[in-house]
Design a protein around this motif. Sequence first.
Motif, PDB file in Angstrom:
ATOM      1  N   ASP A  21       2.662  54.171  11.779  1.00 35.37           N
ATOM      2  CA  ASP A  21       3.645  55.193  11.385  1.00 35.37           C
ATOM      3  C   ASP A  21       3.340  55.599   9.945  1.00 35.37           C
ATOM      4  O   ASP A  21       3.985  55.157   9.000  1.00 35.37           O
ATOM      5  CB  ASP A  21       5.066  54.627  11.509  1.00 35.37           C
ATOM      6  N   THR A  22       2.321  56.455   9.780  1.00 35.12           N
ATOM      7  CA  THR A  22       1.852  56.806   8.431  1.00 35.12           C
ATOM      8  C   THR A  22       2.836  57.677   7.662  1.00 35.12           C
ATOM      9  O   THR A  22       2.706  57.808   6.448  1.00 35.12           O
ATOM     10  CB  THR A  22       0.479  57.507   8.501  1.00 35.12           C
ATOM     11  N   ALA A  23       3.826  58.258   8.328  1.00 37.39           N
ATOM     12  CA  ALA A  23       4.833  59.052   7.613  1.00 37.39           C
ATOM     13  C   ALA A  23       5.750  58.158   6.786  1.00 37.39           C
ATOM     14  O   ALA A  23       6.202  58.551   5.721  1.00 37.39           O
ATOM     15  CB  ALA A  23       5.657  59.877   8.601  1.00 37.39           C
ATOM     16  N   ARG A  24       6.005  56.923   7.253  1.00 35.03           N
ATOM     17  CA  ARG A  24       6.925  56.018   6.552  1.00 35.03           C
ATOM     18  C   ARG A  24       6.242  54.858   5.844  1.00 35.03           C
ATOM     19  O   ARG A  24       6.808  54.281   4.919  1.00 35.03           O
ATOM     20  CB  ARG A  24       7.953  55.447   7.533  1.00 35.03           C
ATOM     21  N   PHE A  25       5.046  54.502   6.279  1.00 34.94           N
ATOM     22  CA  PHE A  25       4.394  53.303   5.744  1.00 34.94           C
ATOM     23  C   PHE A  25       2.965  53.606   5.312  1.00 34.94           C
ATOM     24  O   PHE A  25       2.266  54.393   5.944  1.00 34.94           O
ATOM     25  CB  PHE A  25       4.383  52.190   6.804  1.00 34.94           C
ATOM     26  N   GLU A  59       4.210  48.231   4.822  1.00 34.34           N
ATOM     27  CA  GLU A  59       4.523  48.558   3.431  1.00 34.34           C
ATOM     28  C   GLU A  59       5.075  49.974   3.353  1.00 34.34           C
ATOM     29  O   GLU A  59       4.374  50.948   3.624  1.00 34.34           O
ATOM     30  CB  GLU A  59       3.276  48.394   2.574  1.00 34.34           C
ATOM     31  N   GLY A  60       6.372  50.057   2.973  1.00 34.57           N
ATOM     32  CA  GLY A  60       7.051  51.351   2.917  1.00 34.57           C
ATOM     33  C   GLY A  60       6.510  52.261   1.837  1.00 34.57           C
ATOM     34  O   GLY A  60       6.117  51.820   0.764  1.00 34.57           O
ATOM     35  N   ARG A  61       6.503  53.547   2.134  1.00 36.19           N
ATOM     36  CA  ARG A  61       6.125  54.536   1.127  1.00 36.19           C
ATOM     37  C   ARG A  61       7.178  54.543   0.021  1.00 36.19           C
ATOM     38  O   ARG A  61       8.251  53.958   0.176  1.00 36.19           O
ATOM     39  CB  ARG A  61       5.995  55.918   1.766  1.00 36.19           C
ATOM     40  N   LEU A  64      11.022  53.895   0.333  1.00 35.67           N
ATOM     41  CA  LEU A  64      11.332  53.338   1.659  1.00 35.67           C
ATOM     42  C   LEU A  64      11.077  51.829   1.656  1.00 35.67           C
ATOM     43  O   LEU A  64      10.129  51.358   1.038  1.00 35.67           O
ATOM     44  CB  LEU A  64      10.488  54.002   2.744  1.00 35.67           C
ATOM     45  N   ALA A  65      11.914  51.095   2.352  1.00 40.15           N
ATOM     46  CA  ALA A  65      11.800  49.634   2.392  1.00 40.15           C
ATOM     47  C   ALA A  65      10.625  49.182   3.258  1.00 40.15           C
ATOM     48  O   ALA A  65      10.224  49.876   4.189  1.00 40.15           O
ATOM     49  CB  ALA A  65      13.095  49.037   2.938  1.00 40.15           C
ATOM     50  N   ASN A  66      10.104  48.004   2.938  1.00 41.38           N
ATOM     51  CA  ASN A  66       9.126  47.356   3.801  1.00 41.38           C
ATOM     52  C   ASN A  66       9.827  46.898   5.074  1.00 41.38           C
ATOM     53  O   ASN A  66      11.038  46.659   5.078  1.00 41.38           O
ATOM     54  CB  ASN A  66       8.519  46.136   3.110  1.00 41.38           C
ATOM     55  N   VAL A  67       9.063  46.756   6.146  1.00 47.64           N
ATOM     56  CA  VAL A  67       9.604  46.299   7.423  1.00 47.64           C
ATOM     57  C   VAL A  67       8.762  45.118   7.902  1.00 47.64           C
ATOM     58  O   VAL A  67       7.532  45.212   7.967  1.00 47.64           O
ATOM     59  CB  VAL A  67       9.576  47.435   8.478  1.00 47.64           C
ATOM     60  N   SER A  68       9.430  44.018   8.218  1.00 54.54           N
ATOM     61  CA  SER A  68       8.737  42.836   8.758  1.00 54.54           C
ATOM     62  C   SER A  68       8.775  42.869  10.285  1.00 54.54           C
ATOM     63  O   SER A  68       9.771  43.286  10.877  1.00 54.54           O
ATOM     64  CB  SER A  68       9.402  41.552   8.267  1.00 54.54           C
TER      65      SER A  68
END
Length: 119
Positions: A21-25, A59-61, A64-68
């Motif tokens: 998901d390159t738009a968010r991460f 890794e969030g842009r 934006l938060a990181n997501v595990s």
Amino acid sequence: DDVEGSYIAAGYMHTLEESSDTARFTDTQVNRVFVNLQHRITPLITLSGSVTYEPSVLEGRRGLANVSEDTWRAGFAVSYLPTKHWTLSLSYDNDRTDSDDAARNLSRERFGASAIFSF
């Protein structure tokens, strides 16, 4: 000897991969632990299986938060070699991802059948 052609392999790797998901991460940091095994039951029949565990962090842009995420992949196959040129296989795979982002959770089962001709 039935053991010839049998093996077990295990390992660990850490990778930095492009996010799905390159738009968010920006990237995904993945720790991957795996075990693969193959056992020749008879000279014509081989069983194989694998289990992989992948804890990762997307890794969030900026802003934006990181997501595990934790992903488990398991599968097995049985292969039959009726001739030196043909391999017939049946397989089953099960993938499960538990993510901090509920929209990214995944539960998938796949069944397969193949016939391979080698020359």
